[in-house]
Design a protein around this motif. Sequence first.
Motif, mmCIF file in Angstrom:
data_model
loop_
_atom_site.group_PDB
_atom_site.id
_atom_site.type_symbol
_atom_site.label_atom_id
_atom_site.label_comp_id
_atom_site.label_asym_id
_atom_site.label_seq_id
_atom_site.Cartn_x
_atom_site.Cartn_y
_atom_site.Cartn_z
ATOM 1 N N GLY A 91 8.079 -7.137 4.802
ATOM 2 C CA GLY A 91 8.103 -7.386 6.231
ATOM 3 C C GLY A 91 6.710 -7.373 6.845
ATOM 4 N N LYS A 92 5.727 -7.902 6.114
ATOM 5 C CA LYS A 92 4.340 -7.895 6.571
ATOM 6 C C LYS A 92 3.793 -9.317 6.689
ATOM 7 C CE LYS A 92 4.025 -3.373 5.978
ATOM 8 N NZ LYS A 92 4.384 -2.527 7.080
ATOM 9 N N LEU A 93 2.922 -9.516 7.664
ATOM 10 C CA LEU A 93 2.131 -10.726 7.838
ATOM 11 C C LEU A 93 0.682 -10.285 7.668
ATOM 12 C CD1 LEU A 93 1.698 -13.710 8.817
ATOM 13 C CD2 LEU A 93 1.724 -12.788 11.155
ATOM 14 N N VAL A 94 -0.033 -10.926 6.749
ATOM 15 C CA VAL A 94 -1.397 -10.504 6.420
ATOM 16 C C VAL A 94 -2.360 -11.662 6.660
ATOM 17 C CG1 VAL A 94 -2.902 -9.641 4.590
ATOM 18 C CG2 VAL A 94 -0.525 -8.865 4.706
ATOM 19 N N PHE A 95 -3.459 -11.375 7.338
ATOM 20 C CA PHE A 95 -4.528 -12.344 7.564
ATOM 21 C C PHE A 95 -5.712 -11.969 6.696
ATOM 22 C CE2 PHE A 95 -1.967 -12.358 11.383
ATOM 23 C CZ PHE A 95 -1.835 -13.708 11.652
ATOM 24 N N SER A 96 -6.305 -12.976 6.025
ATOM 25 C CA SER A 96 -7.403 -12.676 5.111
ATOM 26 C C SER A 96 -8.490 -13.747 5.156
ATOM 27 C CB SER A 96 -6.879 -12.518 3.685
ATOM 28 O OG SER A 96 -6.205 -13.685 3.272
#
Length: 137
Positions: free
Chosen positions: A26-31
């Motif tokens: 349930g995570k949204l990750v920006f990289s």
Amino acid sequence: MPLDDQSWGEYAVGNYERWDWYQETGKLVFSNNGTPEIEADIQFSGSYSTASETWMWAWANSSLDEKVKVSSRLIKELGEDLGLKQLVAGRWIGTEVDGWEMTSVLAKAIDAIGVYRTPTSNGFIYMAITDVRWLEK
């Protein structure tokens, strides 16, 4: 506090090379450069198909993990209580704007701090953000 334009400015999510969401966590990750820098907790509201021009609530989508769609079930219950067809019908003819509006309904119901949308091969996935944080470098 809502995650408004000023708050998004602090995180500058538009400046990241990648975003990835993970149903199992349930995570949204920006990289950037392969390094995750921002992580947000998400709940999917639903998806819009540009091919069929339909909105589908997350709770009606069997391909989504329960972890990211559990909150959308609250909207179905709300629709049943209020007699609102758009909240009860799992899928219906709509527009991209309907996606934002339905996501706003979910965001309000779960006291989310913001909303976001990511493209798919034939439309968009819409989500509510319940928390966001910088990751340690």
